[in-house]
Design an enzyme around this catalytic site. Structure first.
Site, short mmCIF file in Angstrom:
data_model
loop_
_atom_site.label_atom_id
_atom_site.label_comp_id
_atom_site.label_asym_id
_atom_site.label_seq_id
_atom_site.Cartn_x
_atom_site.Cartn_y
_atom_site.Cartn_z
N ILE A 23 0.82 -1.22 0.00
CA ILE A 23 0.00 0.00 0.00
C ILE A 23 0.85 1.27 0.00
O ILE A 23 0.35 2.36 0.22
CB ILE A 23 -0.98 0.03 1.20
N GLY A 24 2.15 1.07 -0.22
CA GLY A 24 3.03 2.23 -0.23
C GLY A 24 4.01 2.22 0.93
O GLY A 24 4.90 3.07 1.01
N ALA B 295 4.75 -5.56 9.55
CA ALA B 295 6.18 -5.78 9.81
C ALA B 295 6.36 -6.96 10.75
O ALA B 295 7.14 -7.88 10.49
CB ALA B 295 6.81 -4.52 10.38
N ILE C 282 13.63 -2.01 13.89
CA ILE C 282 13.37 -1.36 12.61
C ILE C 282 14.08 -2.18 11.54
O ILE C 282 15.31 -2.27 11.53
CB ILE C 282 13.87 0.10 12.63
N ASN D 83 13.76 -2.18 7.94
CA ASN D 83 14.28 -1.43 6.79
C ASN D 83 14.32 0.06 7.16
O ASN D 83 13.30 0.75 7.13
CB ASN D 83 13.40 -1.66 5.57
N GLU E 197 1.09 3.74 11.64
CA GLU E 197 0.12 4.64 12.26
C GLU E 197 0.74 5.49 13.36
O GLU E 197 0.31 6.61 13.62
CB GLU E 197 -1.06 3.83 12.80
MO1 MOS Z 1 -5.14 1.34 8.91
S1 MOS Z 1 -6.08 3.03 9.59
O1 MOS Z 1 -5.73 -0.06 9.59
O2 MOS Z 1 -4.85 1.45 7.24
#
Ligand code: MOS
Length: 690
Positions: free
Chosen positions: A449-450, A493, A581, A583, A657
């Site tokens: 998704i980017g 991840a 972390i 990457n 997030e």
């Molecule tokens: Mo998220 S707000 O579960 O893409």
């Protein structure tokens, strides 16, 4: 190795990466929707005569064959359009046109007219009754407490209490939602923009009463989701339903305007926070009561108060979450759900308390760090918030903060906030194959998704296989591949990383790997063409006894033009505690994006609801303002060196997030420092500061 350049980058930049609507399907027909123009009522009649007579039109539907209501809002809310006469929101589809071309479909959809009965003015947020949410969105308790808040707050030396609000916001991803659907006998194929192919598959199987294996979802790339493509939305059911009835392949792409009613939004919230403390700055009472706007179906709940149960040590904590049922489209999680709006309120209140006590805001946070989860008493799996606060203050130069700082016409303010997210975890799997030439292929249903997941998969696999990450090819985005729960909730991840390493470990065991031998040698020695294994991960029982979260500290400088009220944010420094972390390059990019997202929440984003029509007005990117490059100046992101093997065997937690939390409070607190104005309602606009 701790960084790879995203392997999916060239395909995206050159247009070779296929998004749902890019897929070329022979003999496809185009669908367009006619929206309801009332916020509440009953559909009385639909006149499709003119539409049916328009050029190229094949069919107009005002009803599709019945589909059972979905058992969970994640699978599509319990009110699927074209399934009844009740209108729940402005923009709800009342008819769907199929035509030979997109233009013909859109033209004809505009010719369909509808009449309504029982129409009334919409009930708006702030007018409805507060109710305890009970629908499928209540994955946390709504009411939680420890200690005796009323007794503690009476004894406190200082009490601050205030109400904070956050605005309705829309995800505004570059790629609008889209579905291409076709049936071959009882086999359904959907190319659909989703963050969770498995959820879309399950929902379609239930809606059309076929086995899950009969539904194939293809979606390797998503052009931004931010939560708007996590749950399953009406376009999936409508496209698949129309394909079934018409016997054709149907393509349905949302318009930008439809993205403001048919793919969710983050609902407005109102939150009241009360903090009691001793004169020395020790919290003794925390109360956080939040309410959000919810649609009448499914009671979407924004758990704004959740983080207030784990951030600070206090003998009494009392949180409560309520909703108001109003007439509007369905809200949904939006980066960052729950903590995004919630931390704004709590961390603004902490700033108010620091100011009242005359204690430095960083110092106030340091004085209230718990050693175990304050609500549950559970140990923290990993929590380096103290280090984040200290290192962040150091990198920012916080020690030089003066009560008043001015540069010409600019009032300068420095503010800070804590960031935090609950660590949501779910299942994942992947298949890993080593070929005789040493080439490695990893397959998973995961959507990119980017966030850079293919690069993460390369690093996770290479670490176990001892190969170059560039030798690992990642195939993804198809339910024919091993299931990954979804690129949602910042789970990937930890979950996918662990599943890939599980598969890689099993392959290395099969190869009886010994150090110093290349993968090609090992496969060659086995006499096989390739060696493969499937890996899985699910949260284990033992880890559920821990308080698993991510943390950070955000420091912001603002410059407010004293005459114009214009706010600039020349620099933000953020330090995060988020497990391992994997990457660094992609992680830094994620956090930078999250901070920009938080900047939007603080200063720009608000979907205005027209009060008579109950309709979001600014249904395009001219009216709904998101940050652009000119808004963004220096962003300094770093991570505490940390691993969280309780959260996941790979030591990683999600970060996507986290970066969007705390930023709005840091900016609002900096604006207070600059101007003496305490703005408690987001977004903060120029006119608030004049
Ligand atoms: Mo998220 S707000 O579960 O893409």
């Amino acid at each position: 190795m701790t960084s790879v350049v995203r392997p999916d980058g060239p395909a995206k930049l050159t247009g070779r990466a296929t998004y749902a609507a890019d897929t070329q399907v022979p003999d496809v027909v185009y669908a367009a929707l006619t929206p309801a123009t009332v916020p509440f009522g009953q559909l009385a009649s639909v006149d499709m005569t003119a539409a049916l007579a328009a050029p190229g039109v094949l069919a107009v539907y005002d009803e599709l064959p019945p589909m059972p209501p979905m058992p969970s809002p994640m699978l599509g809310h319990s009110m699927i359009p074209l399934q009844g006469k009740q209108i729940h929101y402005d923009g709800q589809p009342v008819a769907m046109v199929l035509a030979e071309t997109l233009e013909q479909a859109q033209y004809a959809a505009g010719l369909v007219t509808a009449t309504y009965t029982d129409v009334r003015r919409p009930v708006l947020f702030g007018q409805g009754e507060e109710v305890v949410p009970a629908g499928g969105h209540t994955f946390h308790p709504t009411d939680e407490s420890v200690g005796d808040f009323d007794a503690e707050v009476k004894l406190a030396d200082h009490v601050v209490t205030a109400t904070y609000t956050t605005a309705d916001r829309h995800h505004s991803a570059i790629e609008p939602a889209a579905t291409i659907a076709w049936w071959e006998d009882d086999q359904l194929t959907l190319h659909t923009s989703t963050q969770a192919a498995g959820l879309a598959q399950m929902a379609a199987a239930m809606a059309f009463e076929v086995a899950r294996e009969n539904v194939r979802i293809v979606c390797p790339f998503v052009g931004g989701g931010f939560g708007s493509k996590g749950y399953v939305w009406p376009h999936v059911f409508l496209a698949a339903g129309a394909a079934k009835v018409s016997g054709r392949a149907v393509k349905l792409v949302m318009t930008r305007a439809q993205m403001f009613s048919l793919s969710g939004h983050q609902p407005a919230t109102s939150q009241t926070v009360t903090l009691g403390a001793t004169a020395a700055g020790k919290l003794t009472a925390i109360r956080h009561h939040g309410v959000n706007a919810a649609a009448r179906v499914d009671q979407y709940t924004e758990f704004t108060t959740h983080a207030s149960t784990w951030l600070y040590d206090s003998p009494a904590i009392d949180v409560r979450t309520r909703i108001q049922e109003v007439d509007r489209p369905q809200p949904t999680p939006m980066r960052a759900p729950h903590e995004g709006p919630g931390v704004f309120a709590l961390e603004s209140a902490m700033d108010e308390l620091a100011h009242r006590l005359g204690i430095d805001p960083v110092e106030l946070r340091l004085r209230n760090q718990p050693s175990v989860d304050p609500l549950t008493g559970q140990p923290f799996s990993a929590r380096s918030l103290v280090e984040c606060l200290q290192q962040g203050a150091e990198r920012f130069g916080w020690a030089d903060r003066k009560p008043e700082m001015r540069d010409g016409d600019d009032l300068i303010g420095w503010g800070m906030s804590v960031s935090t997210m609950n660590t949501f975890r779910n299942t994942s799997s992947a298949r890993l194959r080593v070929q005789s030439d040493g080439h490695v292929v990893v397959e998973t249903s995961m959507q990119e998704i980017g966030t850079g997941l293919p690069g993460l998969v390369q690093l996770a696999a290479a670490e176990i296989l001892g190969c170059d990450p560039g030798d690992v090819e990642v195939r993804h985005g198809d339910t024919a591949l091993p299931p990954h729960f979804g690129t949602v909730g910042s789970i990937s991840a930890g979950a996918l990383g662990a599943a890939v390493q599980d598969a890689a470990t099993a392959v290395m065991e099969k190869l009886q790997a010994s150090p110093g031998r290349s993968l090609a040698d090992l496969v060659g020695a086995s006499g096989l063409e390739f060696v493969e294994s499937e890996g899985h991960w699910a949260p284990d029982e033992k880890s559920s006894g821990y308080s698993i979260r991510t943390y950070g500290a955000v420091f912001a400088e603002v410059r407010v033009d004293a005459d114009l009220g214009l706010v600039r944010v020349p620099r933000i420094v953020a330090v995060y505690s988020a497990g391992r972390i994997i990457n660094r390059l992609a992680a830094r990019s994620q956090m930078t994006g999250g901070i920009i997202w938080g900047y939007g929440q603080a200063l720009l984003e608000k979907s205005v609801l027209e009060p008579n029509l109950g309709r979001f007005l600014s249904r395009n990117l001219a009216g709904y303002v998101v940050p652009v490059n000119a808004d963004i100046q220096d962003i300094d992101v770093s991570f505490i060196d940390e691993e969280d093997r309780i959260a996941s065997p790979i030591g990683a937690k999600g970060i996507g997030e986290l970066g969007a939390t705390g930023v709005s409070a840091a900016i609002a607190n900096a604006i207070f420092h600059a101007t003496g104005r305490r703005i408690r309602d987001l977004p903060i606009r120029i006119h608030d500061l004049l």
